[in-house]
Design an enzyme around this catalytic site. Structure first.
Site, PDB file in Angstrom:
ATOM      1  N   THR A  88       1.001  -0.987   0.265  1.00  0.00           N
ATOM      2  CA  THR A  88      -0.095   0.044   0.201  1.00  0.00           C
ATOM      3  C   THR A  88       0.958   1.084   0.373  1.00  0.00           C
ATOM      4  OG1 THR A  88      -1.868  -1.410   1.295  1.00  0.00           O
ATOM      5  CG2 THR A  88      -1.297   1.543   1.368  1.00  0.00           C
ATOM      6  N   HIS A 107      -5.829  14.409  -8.000  1.00  0.00           N
ATOM      7  CA  HIS A 107      -5.732  14.042  -6.527  1.00  0.00           C
ATOM      8  C   HIS A 107      -5.579  12.093  -6.867  1.00  0.00           C
ATOM      9  CE1 HIS A 107      -7.529  12.651  -3.129  1.00  0.00           C
ATOM     10  NE2 HIS A 107      -7.687  13.582  -2.298  1.00  0.00           N
ATOM     11  N   ASN A 109      -5.793   9.185  -4.997  1.00  0.00           N
ATOM     12  CA  ASN A 109      -6.573   8.833  -4.459  1.00  0.00           C
ATOM     13  C   ASN A 109      -7.437   8.637  -6.180  1.00  0.00           C
ATOM     14  OD1 ASN A 109      -5.388   9.419  -1.979  1.00  0.00           O
ATOM     15  ND2 ASN A 109      -6.392   6.967  -1.643  1.00  0.00           N
ATOM     16  N   SER A 118      -4.685  -0.813  -3.390  1.00  0.00           N
ATOM     17  CA  SER A 118      -2.967  -2.103  -3.421  1.00  0.00           C
ATOM     18  C   SER A 118      -2.932  -2.868  -3.674  1.00  0.00           C
ATOM     19  CB  SER A 118      -2.843  -0.933  -2.623  1.00  0.00           C
ATOM     20  OG  SER A 118      -2.522   0.307  -2.418  1.00  0.00           O
ATOM     21  N   HIS A 166      29.741 -41.851  -8.509  1.00  0.00           N
ATOM     22  CA  HIS A 166      30.144 -41.865  -6.347  1.00  0.00           C
ATOM     23  C   HIS A 166      31.483 -40.766  -6.257  1.00  0.00           C
ATOM     24  CE1 HIS A 166      26.862 -44.224  -5.396  1.00  0.00           C
ATOM     25  NE2 HIS A 166      27.167 -44.788  -6.821  1.00  0.00           N
ATOM     26  N   SER A 296      45.751 -16.319  -7.209  1.00  0.00           N
ATOM     27  CA  SER A 296      45.922 -15.436  -5.743  1.00  0.00           C
ATOM     28  C   SER A 296      46.998 -14.443  -5.709  1.00  0.00           C
ATOM     29  CB  SER A 296      47.096 -16.879  -5.327  1.00  0.00           C
ATOM     30  OG  SER A 296      47.602 -17.070  -4.200  1.00  0.00           O
ATOM     31  N   SER A 297      47.032 -14.017  -4.569  1.00  0.00           N
ATOM     32  CA  SER A 297      47.884 -13.064  -3.993  1.00  0.00           C
ATOM     33  C   SER A 297      49.645 -12.973  -3.758  1.00  0.00           C
ATOM     34  CB  SER A 297      47.283 -11.837  -3.456  1.00  0.00           C
ATOM     35  OG  SER A 297      47.338 -12.350  -1.856  1.00  0.00           O
ATOM     36  N   LYS A 302      49.740 -18.739 -10.370  1.00  0.00           N
ATOM     37  CA  LYS A 302      47.744 -19.533 -10.034  1.00  0.00           C
ATOM     38  C   LYS A 302      46.215 -19.245 -10.921  1.00  0.00           C
ATOM     39  CE  LYS A 302      45.210 -21.168  -6.049  1.00  0.00           C
ATOM     40  NZ  LYS A 302      44.137 -21.081  -5.824  1.00  0.00           N
ATOM     41  N   VAL A 303      45.634 -20.189 -11.159  1.00  0.00           N
ATOM     42  CA  VAL A 303      44.358 -19.485 -11.947  1.00  0.00           C
ATOM     43  C   VAL A 303      42.846 -19.804 -11.444  1.00  0.00           C
ATOM     44  CG1 VAL A 303      43.620 -19.013 -14.530  1.00  0.00           C
ATOM     45  CG2 VAL A 303      46.132 -19.364 -13.966  1.00  0.00           C
ATOM     46  N   ASN A 304      42.396 -19.890 -10.600  1.00  0.00           N
ATOM     47  CA  ASN A 304      40.874 -20.340 -10.682  1.00  0.00           C
ATOM     48  C   ASN A 304      39.855 -19.962 -11.133  1.00  0.00           C
ATOM     49  OD1 ASN A 304      42.448 -20.080  -7.400  1.00  0.00           O
ATOM     50  ND2 ASN A 304      42.129 -18.228  -6.709  1.00  0.00           N
ATOM     51  N   GLU A 309      32.955 -20.295 -10.035  1.00  0.00           N
ATOM     52  CA  GLU A 309      32.697 -19.471  -8.475  1.00  0.00           C
ATOM     53  C   GLU A 309      30.849 -18.843  -8.620  1.00  0.00           C
ATOM     54  OE1 GLU A 309      35.970 -19.347  -6.806  1.00  0.00           O
ATOM     55  OE2 GLU A 309      36.877 -21.099  -6.816  1.00  0.00           O
TER      56      GLU A 309
END
Length: 441
Positions: A88, A107, A109, A118, A166, A296-297, A302-304, A309
């Site tokens: 509302t 107006h 309303n 509403s 599995h 990685s810092s 390194k590659v992610n 993700e």
């Protein structure tokens, strides 16, 4: 219009709501506001057609609604999304802003809200925002993703690798078969979403307060729908029953459920790609994912799997959104569900996130994936489950002996099979990995 751009356009009811609901600092989704503008513009023009509203005043109201629909006044809708459960406050916010923009004699309303409540106009705006964004945003993005996965299925159709069940070695498959399965998951996800949209397209407009249509003309709702259909091309529908449409938000819960299934599918795909791309030496090493940034810092080179993700995080959020939507959907007490703003927030958030994630997944990950032929060949050759193909020639028990000895000794299946009396011709006939991956197809 004659209103300065930065001037406060809302009135007293909006001011009260801002003071009453200092909850999240997050306003109602802009898509809902835009659809309120469209609905109120169409409503004003229809009320003029029906002889209920002065044509000149109606056109000023409609012009203001059109501008809201275009997003010109998003900053004039400050009320928190966690507000009164019918929406509302935001409906009155729209009425006040439009009345101010329309100028003398308008107006909030009596004129802007004429023929509406509403209770029917706010959920109608939510339904139409979801219908619009799913139809014009999410589904096209999913088509892009499905096409990218299908292209990889063709590209990798002859790349044999170990299957896995599995998380353990299983009989060989092709990488193309796996990607074909992923493409089908997305294709089925589109179908599930599309199947929910005809219900979402049924809007309660015209039911006013409780579904009876009190204080609205019998031609009001069908004429407004016709105008909205003409201007947007969406298949907007009358409700099968006005009391069903007013008293619950089952259609939005259904759509959210389809989005949840899509999120589950994306989770499976993104997890698989991250696992197959793991390594390069200590993991599966079957896929080469696009290198987008440093992983990685501290660890050089390194590659992610950054895009999978992102997709996994988005999917988790969508599943969480669905849980809240499901609970909110249960709150349809008697003639009205009163958790509509929460449903709107979470549903449109899910659609937005899935749209963006699907496009990013296709553009920045799937299209650039390459098969690591060394990795796939290694896994195909090393899977002990390939011995299953020997069963028709030597029997299950003898095959199990070969597998156990190969696993114990670290030797290849070929070496152990020869040692246990399987001749070379039989072995080569049974152990054609590419043929094995095709099964009985």
């Amino acid at each position: 219009m004659g209103v300065q751009e930065k001037e406060q356009l809302w009135g007293g009811e909006t001011t009260k709501a801002v003071a009453n609901f200092p909850v999240s600092g997050e306003p109602v989704p802009a898509g809902v506001v835009h659809w309120l503008g469209r609905i109120k513009a169409a409503a004003a023009r229809v009320n003029a057609e029906l002889g209920l509203l002065d044509p000149e005043l109606a056109e000023r109201i409609a012009a203001a609604g059109d501008r809201i629909a275009k997003g010109e006044f998003d900053d004039q809708f400050p009320i928190d999304v966690f507000q009164t459960g019918s929406g509302t406050s935001t409906n009155m916010n729209a009425n006040e802003v439009i009345a101010t923009l329309a100028g003398d004699g308008a107006h909030p309303n009596d004129h802007v809200n004429m023929g509406q409540s509403s209770n029917d106009v706010f959920p109608s705006a939510v339904h139409l925002a979801a219908l619009d964004q799913a139809t014009n945003g999410l589904i096209p993005a999913l088509h892009e993703l499905e096409a990218a996965l299908s292209a990889k299925a063709v590209e990798f159709q002859d790349v044999v690798k170990s299957g896995r069940t599995h998380l353990m070695d299983a009989v060989p498959v092709t990488l193309g078969q796996e990607f074909s399965g992923y493409a089908a998951q997305i294709r089925l996800g589109v179908r599930r979403i599309a199947n929910a949209l005809p219900q979402v397209a049924q809007i309660p407009l015209g039911g006013t307060a409780t579904g009876t249509g009190l204080n609205t003309h019998r031609e009001f709702a069908p004429r407004v729908r016709a105008r909205l259909i003409e201007s947007t091309g969406l298949e907007i529908r009358a409700p099968e029953d006005p009391f069903e449409a007013q008293g619950n938000r089952d259609a939005l819960v259904e759509l959210s459920g389809a989005l949840k299934v899509l999120a589950v599918s994306l989770t499976k795909i993104a997890n698989d790609l991250a696992l197959m791309g793991s390594g390069p030496r200590a993991g599966f090493g079957e896929l080469l994912l696009p290198e987008l940034q440093k992983g990685s810092s501290i660890m050089p080179g390194k590659v992610n799997p950054v895009i999978p993700e992102v997709v996994l995080q988005v999917s988790a959020q969508v599943i969480g959104n669905d849980a809240a939507i499901t609970i909110a959907g249960t709150q349809g007490n008697f003639e009205l569900n009163v958790r509509v703003p929460l449903i709107a927030r979470n549903l449109l958030d899910s659609i937005r996130l899935l749209t963006a994630a699907s496009r990013i997944f296709a553009e920045k990950c799937i299209r650039g994936i390459e098969a690591s032929l060394e990795g796939t060949h290694r896994s195909a050759e090393n899977t002990l489950a390939a011995a299953t193909a020997l069963n028709p020639y030597i029997g299950y028990d003898k095959g199990a002996e070969i597998v156990k000895e190969a696993a114990r000794s670290g030797r290849t299946l070929r070496e152990v099979a020869y040692e246990m009396g399987v001749d070379e011709e039989t072995y080569n006939t049974a152990m054609d990995l590419r043929k094995m991956a095709q099964g009985n197809l």
